[in-house]
Design a protein around this motif. Structure first.
Motif, PDB file in Angstrom:
ATOM      1  N   ARG A   1      18.984   6.453  -6.024  1.00 25.73           N
ATOM      2  CA  ARG A   1      20.367   6.851  -5.716  1.00 25.73           C
ATOM      3  C   ARG A   1      21.055   5.791  -4.865  1.00 25.73           C
ATOM      4  O   ARG A   1      22.269   5.571  -4.984  1.00 25.73           O
ATOM      5  CB  ARG A   1      20.400   8.203  -5.012  1.00 25.73           C
ATOM      6  N   HIS A   2      20.285   5.114  -4.011  1.00 27.83           N
ATOM      7  CA  HIS A   2      20.852   4.024  -3.215  1.00 27.83           C
ATOM      8  C   HIS A   2      21.163   2.813  -4.101  1.00 27.83           C
ATOM      9  O   HIS A   2      22.153   2.118  -3.894  1.00 27.83           O
ATOM     10  CB  HIS A   2      19.882   3.621  -2.106  1.00 27.83           C
ATOM     11  N   VAL A   3      20.297   2.570  -5.066  1.00 31.40           N
ATOM     12  CA  VAL A   3      20.558   1.487  -6.019  1.00 31.40           C
ATOM     13  C   VAL A   3      21.824   1.777  -6.805  1.00 31.40           C
ATOM     14  O   VAL A   3      22.661   0.889  -7.019  1.00 31.40           O
ATOM     15  CB  VAL A   3      19.355   1.308  -6.976  1.00 31.40           C
ATOM     16  N   GLU A   4      21.984   3.021  -7.231  1.00 33.51           N
ATOM     17  CA  GLU A   4      23.177   3.401  -7.976  1.00 33.51           C
ATOM     18  C   GLU A   4      24.427   3.255  -7.117  1.00 33.51           C
ATOM     19  O   GLU A   4      25.485   2.818  -7.598  1.00 33.51           O
ATOM     20  CB  GLU A   4      23.038   4.836  -8.473  1.00 33.51           C
ATOM     21  N   ALA A   5      24.321   3.593  -5.829  1.00 31.01           N
ATOM     22  CA  ALA A   5      25.465   3.431  -4.924  1.00 31.01           C
ATOM     23  C   ALA A   5      25.839   1.962  -4.794  1.00 31.01           C
ATOM     24  O   ALA A   5      27.036   1.607  -4.779  1.00 31.01           O
ATOM     25  CB  ALA A   5      25.137   4.022  -3.555  1.00 31.01           C
ATOM     26  N   ALA A   6      24.840   1.092  -4.723  1.00 34.41           N
ATOM     27  CA  ALA A   6      25.119  -0.344  -4.644  1.00 34.41           C
ATOM     28  C   ALA A   6      25.780  -0.832  -5.931  1.00 34.41           C
ATOM     29  O   ALA A   6      26.736  -1.613  -5.901  1.00 34.41           O
ATOM     30  CB  ALA A   6      23.827  -1.106  -4.379  1.00 34.41           C
ATOM     31  N   ARG A   7      25.272  -0.363  -7.063  1.00 37.44           N
ATOM     32  CA  ARG A   7      25.865  -0.766  -8.344  1.00 37.44           C
ATOM     33  C   ARG A   7      27.309  -0.308  -8.436  1.00 37.44           C
ATOM     34  O   ARG A   7      28.184  -1.060  -8.870  1.00 37.44           O
ATOM     35  CB  ARG A   7      25.046  -0.180  -9.500  1.00 37.44           C
ATOM     36  N   THR A   8      27.567   0.919  -8.014  1.00 34.22           N
ATOM     37  CA  THR A   8      28.925   1.459  -8.057  1.00 34.22           C
ATOM     38  C   THR A   8      29.876   0.656  -7.173  1.00 34.22           C
ATOM     39  O   THR A   8      31.056   0.493  -7.493  1.00 34.22           O
ATOM     40  CB  THR A   8      28.926   2.932  -7.620  1.00 34.22           C
ATOM     41  N   SER A   9      29.333   0.126  -6.073  1.00 32.92           N
ATOM     42  CA  SER A   9      30.172  -0.662  -5.167  1.00 32.92           C
ATOM     43  C   SER A   9      30.376  -2.095  -5.636  1.00 32.92           C
ATOM     44  O   SER A   9      31.052  -2.878  -4.973  1.00 32.92           O
ATOM     45  CB  SER A   9      29.572  -0.660  -3.760  1.00 32.92           C
ATOM     46  N   GLY A  10      29.768  -2.453  -6.766  1.00 35.44           N
ATOM     47  CA  GLY A  10      30.000  -3.769  -7.348  1.00 35.44           C
ATOM     48  C   GLY A  10      28.843  -4.734  -7.268  1.00 35.44           C
ATOM     49  O   GLY A  10      28.972  -5.887  -7.686  1.00 35.44           O
TER      50      GLY A  10
ATOM     51  N   ASN B   1       0.802  -1.231   0.000  1.00 35.11           N
ATOM     52  CA  ASN B   1       0.000   0.000   0.000  1.00 35.11           C
ATOM     53  C   ASN B   1       0.836   1.283   0.000  1.00 35.11           C
ATOM     54  O   ASN B   1       0.289   2.362   0.231  1.00 35.11           O
ATOM     55  CB  ASN B   1      -0.966   0.026   1.196  1.00 35.11           C
ATOM     56  N   ALA B   2       2.118   1.182  -0.265  1.00 33.93           N
ATOM     57  CA  ALA B   2       2.971   2.368  -0.318  1.00 33.93           C
ATOM     58  C   ALA B   2       2.964   2.948  -1.730  1.00 33.93           C
ATOM     59  O   ALA B   2       2.535   2.307  -2.686  1.00 33.93           O
ATOM     60  CB  ALA B   2       4.392   2.033   0.110  1.00 33.93           C
ATOM     61  N   ASP B   3       3.452   4.173  -1.845  1.00 36.50           N
ATOM     62  CA  ASP B   3       3.569   4.853  -3.135  1.00 36.50           C
ATOM     63  C   ASP B   3       5.016   4.727  -3.604  1.00 36.50           C
ATOM     64  O   ASP B   3       5.926   5.202  -2.932  1.00 36.50           O
ATOM     65  CB  ASP B   3       3.196   6.327  -2.968  1.00 36.50           C
ATOM     66  N   PRO B   4       5.264   4.090  -4.757  1.00 31.27           N
ATOM     67  CA  PRO B   4       6.652   3.916  -5.205  1.00 31.27           C
ATOM     68  C   PRO B   4       7.365   5.229  -5.472  1.00 31.27           C
ATOM     69  O   PRO B   4       8.592   5.292  -5.407  1.00 31.27           O
ATOM     70  CB  PRO B   4       6.518   3.085  -6.484  1.00 31.27           C
ATOM     71  N   HIS B   5       6.613   6.281  -5.757  1.00 31.47           N
ATOM     72  CA  HIS B   5       7.231   7.566  -6.066  1.00 31.47           C
ATOM     73  C   HIS B   5       7.765   8.271  -4.817  1.00 31.47           C
ATOM     74  O   HIS B   5       8.607   9.156  -4.934  1.00 31.47           O
ATOM     75  CB  HIS B   5       6.222   8.490  -6.759  1.00 31.47           C
ATOM     76  N   SER B   6       7.256   7.903  -3.651  1.00 32.62           N
ATOM     77  CA  SER B   6       7.603   8.678  -2.459  1.00 32.62           C
ATOM     78  C   SER B   6       8.204   7.872  -1.310  1.00 32.62           C
ATOM     79  O   SER B   6       8.676   8.471  -0.353  1.00 32.62           O
ATOM     80  CB  SER B   6       6.366   9.424  -1.947  1.00 32.62           C
ATOM     81  N   PHE B   7       8.178   6.554  -1.360  1.00 33.06           N
ATOM     82  CA  PHE B   7       8.709   5.816  -0.213  1.00 33.06           C
ATOM     83  C   PHE B   7      10.228   5.954  -0.143  1.00 33.06           C
ATOM     84  O   PHE B   7      10.904   6.116  -1.151  1.00 33.06           O
ATOM     85  CB  PHE B   7       8.279   4.341  -0.257  1.00 33.06           C
ATOM     86  N   GLY B   8      10.746   5.919   1.079  1.00 29.82           N
ATOM     87  CA  GLY B   8      12.189   6.053   1.294  1.00 29.82           C
ATOM     88  C   GLY B   8      12.736   4.855   2.040  1.00 29.82           C
ATOM     89  O   GLY B   8      11.996   3.927   2.398  1.00 29.82           O
ATOM     90  N   LEU B   9      14.040   4.873   2.287  1.00 35.72           N
ATOM     91  CA  LEU B   9      14.711   3.749   2.933  1.00 35.72           C
ATOM     92  C   LEU B   9      15.253   4.141   4.291  1.00 35.72           C
ATOM     93  O   LEU B   9      15.666   5.277   4.518  1.00 35.72           O
ATOM     94  CB  LEU B   9      15.877   3.255   2.067  1.00 35.72           C
ATOM     95  N   SER B  10      15.302   3.173   5.179  1.00 35.68           N
ATOM     96  CA  SER B  10      16.015   3.337   6.437  1.00 35.68           C
ATOM     97  C   SER B  10      17.489   3.049   6.192  1.00 35.68           C
ATOM     98  O   SER B  10      17.878   2.535   5.122  1.00 35.68           O
ATOM     99  CB  SER B  10      15.475   2.361   7.482  1.00 35.68           C
ATOM    100  N   ALA B  11      18.313   3.353   7.165  1.00 39.28           N
ATOM    101  CA  ALA B  11      19.750   3.063   7.039  1.00 39.28           C
ATOM    102  C   ALA B  11      19.992   1.562   6.896  1.00 39.28           C
ATOM    103  O   ALA B  11      20.875   1.123   6.145  1.00 39.28           O
ATOM    104  CB  ALA B  11      20.494   3.615   8.250  1.00 39.28           C
ATOM    105  N   VAL B  12      19.182   0.770   7.593  1.00 36.44           N
ATOM    106  CA  VAL B  12      19.319  -0.690   7.507  1.00 36.44           C
ATOM    107  C   VAL B  12      18.991  -1.173   6.095  1.00 36.44           C
ATOM    108  O   VAL B  12      19.684  -2.031   5.532  1.00 36.44           O
ATOM    109  CB  VAL B  12      18.410  -1.380   8.535  1.00 36.44           C
ATOM    110  N   GLN B  13      17.925  -0.631   5.505  1.00 34.19           N
ATOM    111  CA  GLN B  13      17.554  -1.034   4.148  1.00 34.19           C
ATOM    112  C   GLN B  13      18.601  -0.610   3.129  1.00 34.19           C
ATOM    113  O   GLN B  13      18.892  -1.355   2.181  1.00 34.19           O
ATOM    114  CB  GLN B  13      16.200  -0.443   3.787  1.00 34.19           C
TER     115      GLN B  13
END
Length: 320
Positions: free
Chosen positions: A103-112, A68-80
């Motif tokens: 941006r978090h996905v891109e950071a993960a991709r950049t880290s390998g 029931n969340a909105d994909p356009h607006s949900f955010g992540l916790s530090a754990v996620q």
């Protein structure tokens, strides 16, 4: 006497503490064992359900977006965010859908970390941003809402399976491919059923007005016209202007459309806006557009969501 009582209390406290540490240690051991499994992290709950169908029991699948969340607006916790960078594979929608997460996905991709942006790989359409009757792929940015076309989801299933086999160590390739083939068959059945359901809608009533531009792929696949949207944008974060609403009302009058499909989370508010603008009755039909629900709430899986939406659309536009 007081000394004996105090000593007894100390012994009881020590025993309680020891018991707690034993239980906590056992729980940590279980969690650690589960963490040793290959981990796939998925951003949205729709893709999460699809990925779980492909992976089965071969790996753990973590879904970041709640029901029931909105994909356009949900955010992540530090754990996620840390989950992303420690995953064996990250599956995201891309094309700007998860606006606060990419941006978090891109950071993960950049880290390998291996990543798959599904929306970018399924021949995306482009959506229009106005209420002027142009074809849905005429102008604008790529439309991320590919899941409203089950045939593109079938392509997504194949892509996910290939990425799991290639990048996730320890999975059974045969099991993953069998899972994907089985789910592909269910998606093919869904497409056939949707075609049959929509066939009963007269040609002059195959017109869609939505709360924002989310059903362009469905329209393209099943022969509907997209008349316009209350929010003439591909994101729920935008707001309609007076001129936007005026354009929509004129487009609806020209097409003789009095039905608007809204996300199930906000049909009442949308109905009030449109009734004020049109000066009359507007039938606002709730659909599940961008998020699955909790289990048992109408759209707990992708297949359940699509069947519920198809049934509602066919009934409201003149189908059986």
């Amino acid at each position: 006497m007081r000394v004996r009582v105090a000593a007894a209390r100390v012994r009881a406290l020590v025993l309680t503490l020891i018991s707690f540490l034993v239980v906590a240690g056992a729980a940590t051991g279980c969690a650690g064992g589960e963490d040793d499994r290959p981990r796939i992290v998925v951003t949205t709950n729709i893709l999460g359900d699809i990925t779980r169908e492909v992976v089965g029991d071969e790996a753990g699948v973590s879904v970041l977006m709640s029901p029931n969340a909105d994909p356009h607006s949900f955010g992540l916790s530090a754990v996620q965010a840390a989950e992303l960078e420690n995953a064996d594979l990250v599956v995201c929608n891309g094309l700007g859908l998860e606006e606060n997460v990419l941006r978090h996905v891109e950071a993960a991709r950049t880290s390998g970390v291996a990543t798959l942006a599904v929306g970018e790989a399924v021949d995306p359409l482009r959506f229009r941003t106005g209420n002027d009757g142009r074809p849905a792929d005429d102008v604008g940015e790529p439309d991320p809402h590919f899941w409203t076309d089950p045939d593109r989801v079938r392509k997504a299933v194949g892509l996910i399976a290939e990425q799991v086999v290639e990048h996730v160590d320890g999975v059974s390739e045969q099991a993953v491919r069998d899972n994907a083939a089985r789910y592909d068959g269910r998606l093919a059945d869904l497409t056939t059923w949707m075609e049959t359901s929509f066939a009963a809608i007269p040609e002059d009533r195959r017109a869609l007005v939505t709360n924002h531009h989310v059903f362009g792929y469905l329209a393209d696949r099943f022969g509907f016209r997209v008349i316009g949207a209350v929010v003439p944008s591909g994101t729920t974060l935008a707001s309609p202007s007076s001129s936007d609403l005026g354009s929509l009302v004129r487009a609806m009058e020209k097409a003789r459309v009095r039905t608007v499909f809204a996300d199930s989370s906000q049909p009442t508010r949308l109905a009030e806006v449109l009734r004020r603008e049109t000066g009359g009755d507007v039938d606002v039909v709730p659909l599940y557009s961008e998020s699955l629900t909790e289990k048992g709430e109408g759209a707990g899986t992708y297949l359940e969501m699509m069947r519920a939406n198809t049934t509602a659309m066919a009934a409201s536009l003149g189908g059986n």
